[in-house]
Scaffold this motif. Structure first.
Motif, PDB file in Angstrom:
ATOM      1  N   SER A  61       5.116  -8.110  13.350  1.00 32.61           N
ATOM      2  CA  SER A  61       5.731  -8.747  12.134  1.00 32.61           C
ATOM      3  C   SER A  61       4.510  -8.935  11.220  1.00 32.61           C
ATOM      4  O   SER A  61       4.799  -9.160   9.862  1.00 32.61           O
ATOM      5  N   ARG A  62       3.387  -9.240  11.698  1.00 30.98           N
ATOM      6  CA  ARG A  62       2.201  -9.831  10.959  1.00 30.98           C
ATOM      7  C   ARG A  62       1.405  -8.644  10.279  1.00 30.98           C
ATOM      8  O   ARG A  62       0.957  -8.874   9.145  1.00 30.98           O
ATOM      9  N   LEU A  63       1.413  -7.722  11.174  1.00 34.32           N
ATOM     10  CA  LEU A  63       0.617  -6.401  10.643  1.00 34.32           C
ATOM     11  C   LEU A  63       1.301  -5.510   9.994  1.00 34.32           C
ATOM     12  O   LEU A  63       0.797  -4.670   9.316  1.00 34.32           O
ATOM     13  N   GLY A  64       2.661  -5.472   9.883  1.00 32.62           N
ATOM     14  CA  GLY A  64       3.312  -4.597   9.017  1.00 32.62           C
ATOM     15  C   GLY A  64       3.137  -4.542   7.617  1.00 32.62           C
ATOM     16  O   GLY A  64       2.837  -3.537   6.792  1.00 32.62           O
ATOM     17  N   PRO A  65       3.604  -5.847   6.915  1.00 33.58           N
ATOM     18  CA  PRO A  65       3.244  -5.999   5.617  1.00 33.58           C
ATOM     19  C   PRO A  65       1.889  -5.605   5.045  1.00 33.58           C
ATOM     20  O   PRO A  65       1.622  -4.709   4.125  1.00 33.58           O
ATOM     21  N   PRO A  66       0.730  -5.948   5.866  1.00 37.07           N
ATOM     22  CA  PRO A  66      -0.570  -5.467   5.316  1.00 37.07           C
ATOM     23  C   PRO A  66      -0.502  -4.017   5.437  1.00 37.07           C
ATOM     24  O   PRO A  66      -1.535  -3.331   4.519  1.00 37.07           O
ATOM     25  N   ALA A  67      -0.133  -3.291   6.396  1.00 36.21           N
ATOM     26  CA  ALA A  67      -0.179  -2.076   6.733  1.00 36.21           C
ATOM     27  C   ALA A  67       0.433  -1.326   5.333  1.00 36.21           C
ATOM     28  O   ALA A  67       0.003  -0.379   4.966  1.00 36.21           O
ATOM     29  N   GLN A  68       1.649  -1.748   5.230  1.00 35.91           N
ATOM     30  CA  GLN A  68       2.453  -1.327   3.914  1.00 35.91           C
ATOM     31  C   GLN A  68       1.646  -1.363   2.756  1.00 35.91           C
ATOM     32  O   GLN A  68       1.675  -0.394   1.926  1.00 35.91           O
ATOM     33  N   ALA A  69       0.926  -2.556   2.324  1.00 34.87           N
ATOM     34  CA  ALA A  69       0.298  -2.745   1.040  1.00 34.87           C
ATOM     35  C   ALA A  69      -0.835  -1.544   1.164  1.00 34.87           C
ATOM     36  O   ALA A  69      -1.103  -1.270   0.202  1.00 34.87           O
ATOM     37  N   VAL A  70      -1.546  -1.457   2.204  1.00 37.27           N
ATOM     38  CA  VAL A  70      -2.676  -0.447   2.243  1.00 37.27           C
ATOM     39  C   VAL A  70      -2.190   0.856   1.599  1.00 37.27           C
ATOM     40  O   VAL A  70      -2.828   1.601   0.905  1.00 37.27           O
ATOM     41  N   VAL A  71      -1.141   1.304   2.394  1.00 40.96           N
ATOM     42  CA  VAL A  71      -0.439   2.737   1.977  1.00 40.96           C
ATOM     43  C   VAL A  71      -0.264   2.607   0.562  1.00 40.96           C
ATOM     44  O   VAL A  71      -0.441   3.559  -0.121  1.00 40.96           O
ATOM     45  N   ASP A  72       0.604   1.542  -0.016  1.00 37.14           N
ATOM     46  CA  ASP A  72       0.967   1.648  -1.500  1.00 37.14           C
ATOM     47  C   ASP A  72      -0.038   1.511  -2.370  1.00 37.14           C
ATOM     48  O   ASP A  72      -0.166   2.151  -3.575  1.00 37.14           O
ATOM     49  N   ALA A  73      -1.226   0.858  -1.848  1.00 37.51           N
ATOM     50  CA  ALA A  73      -2.663   1.038  -2.770  1.00 37.51           C
ATOM     51  C   ALA A  73      -3.276   2.232  -2.780  1.00 37.51           C
ATOM     52  O   ALA A  73      -3.559   2.758  -3.896  1.00 37.51           O
ATOM     53  N   PHE A  74      -3.231   3.181  -1.650  1.00 35.54           N
ATOM     54  CA  PHE A  74      -3.779   4.482  -1.682  1.00 35.54           C
ATOM     55  C   PHE A  74      -2.935   5.638  -2.130  1.00 35.54           C
ATOM     56  O   PHE A  74      -3.209   6.736  -2.466  1.00 35.54           O
ATOM     57  N   ARG A  75      -1.650   5.391  -2.205  1.00 37.36           N
ATOM     58  CA  ARG A  75      -0.628   6.474  -2.800  1.00 37.36           C
ATOM     59  C   ARG A  75      -1.144   6.903  -4.138  1.00 37.36           C
ATOM     60  O   ARG A  75      -0.945   8.184  -4.483  1.00 37.36           O
ATOM     61  N   PRO A  76      -1.247   6.114  -5.138  1.00 33.90           N
ATOM     62  CA  PRO A  76      -1.662   6.773  -6.543  1.00 33.90           C
ATOM     63  C   PRO A  76      -2.893   7.630  -6.487  1.00 33.90           C
ATOM     64  O   PRO A  76      -3.110   8.526  -7.435  1.00 33.90           O
ATOM     65  N   LEU A  77      -3.809   7.177  -5.679  1.00 33.25           N
ATOM     66  CA  LEU A  77      -5.255   7.934  -5.538  1.00 33.25           C
ATOM     67  C   LEU A  77      -4.828   9.325  -4.989  1.00 33.25           C
ATOM     68  O   LEU A  77      -5.430  10.290  -5.375  1.00 33.25           O
ATOM     69  N   GLY A  78      -4.019   9.389  -3.740  1.00 34.51           N
ATOM     70  CA  GLY A  78      -3.589  10.734  -3.202  1.00 34.51           C
ATOM     71  C   GLY A  78      -2.796  11.527  -4.276  1.00 34.51           C
ATOM     72  O   GLY A  78      -2.894  12.709  -4.524  1.00 34.51           O
ATOM     73  N   GLU A  79      -2.000  10.961  -5.176  1.00 35.59           N
ATOM     74  CA  GLU A  79      -1.187  11.586  -5.996  1.00 35.59           C
ATOM     75  C   GLU A  79      -2.164  12.191  -7.241  1.00 35.59           C
ATOM     76  O   GLU A  79      -1.830  13.304  -7.720  1.00 35.59           O
ATOM     77  N   GLY A  80      -3.101  11.339  -7.627  1.00 37.53           N
ATOM     78  CA  GLY A  80      -3.940  11.933  -8.567  1.00 37.53           C
ATOM     79  C   GLY A  80      -4.697  13.189  -8.029  1.00 37.53           C
ATOM     80  O   GLY A  80      -4.915  14.086  -8.791  1.00 37.53           O
ATOM     81  N   VAL A  81      -5.171  13.168  -6.719  1.00 37.56           N
ATOM     82  CA  VAL A  81      -5.990  14.213  -6.069  1.00 37.56           C
ATOM     83  C   VAL A  81      -5.102  15.374  -6.105  1.00 37.56           C
ATOM     84  O   VAL A  81      -5.543  16.464  -6.507  1.00 37.56           O
ATOM     85  N   VAL A  82      -3.886  15.373  -5.639  1.00 35.90           N
ATOM     86  CA  VAL A  82      -2.810  16.305  -5.500  1.00 35.90           C
ATOM     87  C   VAL A  82      -2.577  17.038  -7.015  1.00 35.90           C
ATOM     88  O   VAL A  82      -2.706  18.341  -7.303  1.00 35.90           O
ATOM     89  N   GLU A  83      -2.774  16.169  -8.095  1.00 32.66           N
ATOM     90  CA  GLU A  83      -2.208  16.502  -9.388  1.00 32.66           C
ATOM     91  C   GLU A  83      -3.731  17.442 -10.120  1.00 32.66           C
ATOM     92  O   GLU A  83      -3.445  18.325 -10.711  1.00 32.66           O
ATOM     93  N   ALA A  84      -4.690  16.761  -9.750  1.00 37.52           N
ATOM     94  CA  ALA A  84      -5.923  17.212 -10.059  1.00 37.52           C
ATOM     95  C   ALA A  84      -6.086  18.717  -9.469  1.00 37.52           C
ATOM     96  O   ALA A  84      -6.561  19.786 -10.237  1.00 37.52           O
ATOM     97  N   VAL A  85      -6.017  18.993  -8.301  1.00 39.86           N
ATOM     98  CA  VAL A  85      -5.901  20.257  -7.538  1.00 39.86           C
ATOM     99  C   VAL A  85      -5.031  21.167  -7.869  1.00 39.86           C
ATOM    100  O   VAL A  85      -5.249  22.449  -8.352  1.00 39.86           O
TER     101      VAL A  85
END
Length: 138
Positions: A61-85
């Protein structure tokens, strides 16, 4: 033993028939025998203590929300890379390189359309000059 050739042939046929019967029996598949269940000679495994289950629940319960925040933070970066490629792969020269089966695209004009002003205007072909005539020898 008589000298009758039919007797020899009958002996051979009998041996062949016997061999075929044994061969058929040996090739017939039978399921393996079921192994007898082994008796448990050791002690049964005890369940996890309640304290350990509570600890695992608390860590999750304590590590779940920070892990989800990291995933949400890096999602736009991944989508940008996919769009550029995908943008790079959709360019005509890259498509021609990856799928050369389309003969309608002329490779020489493909570069001019893909990069229209990259190298400046294309130079014109100089007019052909007539070949010089050798001087006359007297």
């Amino acid at each position: 033993m008589p000298d009758d050739s039919d007797h020899v042939l009958d002996s051979i046929d009998g041996a062949v028939d016997e061999w075929l019967a044994m061969s058929d029996d040996s090739m017939r598949w039978t399921p393996p025998e079921k192994a007898h269940p082994k008796s448990q000679s050791g002690l049964p495994v005890p369940p996890l203590p309640q304290v350990l289950e509570d600890l695992l629940q608390e860590v999750g319960s304590r590590l779940g929300p920070p892990a989800q925040a990291v995933v949400d933070a890096f999602r736009p970066l991944g989508e940008g890379v996919v769009e550029a490629v995908s943008t790079f792969l959709d360019r005509p020269p890259v498509r021609q390189l990856l799928d050369p089966s389309d003969p309608s695209e002329d490779p020489e004009t493909l570069g001019e359309r893909a990069f229209p002003d990259t190298f400046g205007p294309s130079p014109e072909e100089p007019p052909e000059e007539p070949p010089e005539e050798p001087p006359e020898i007297r």
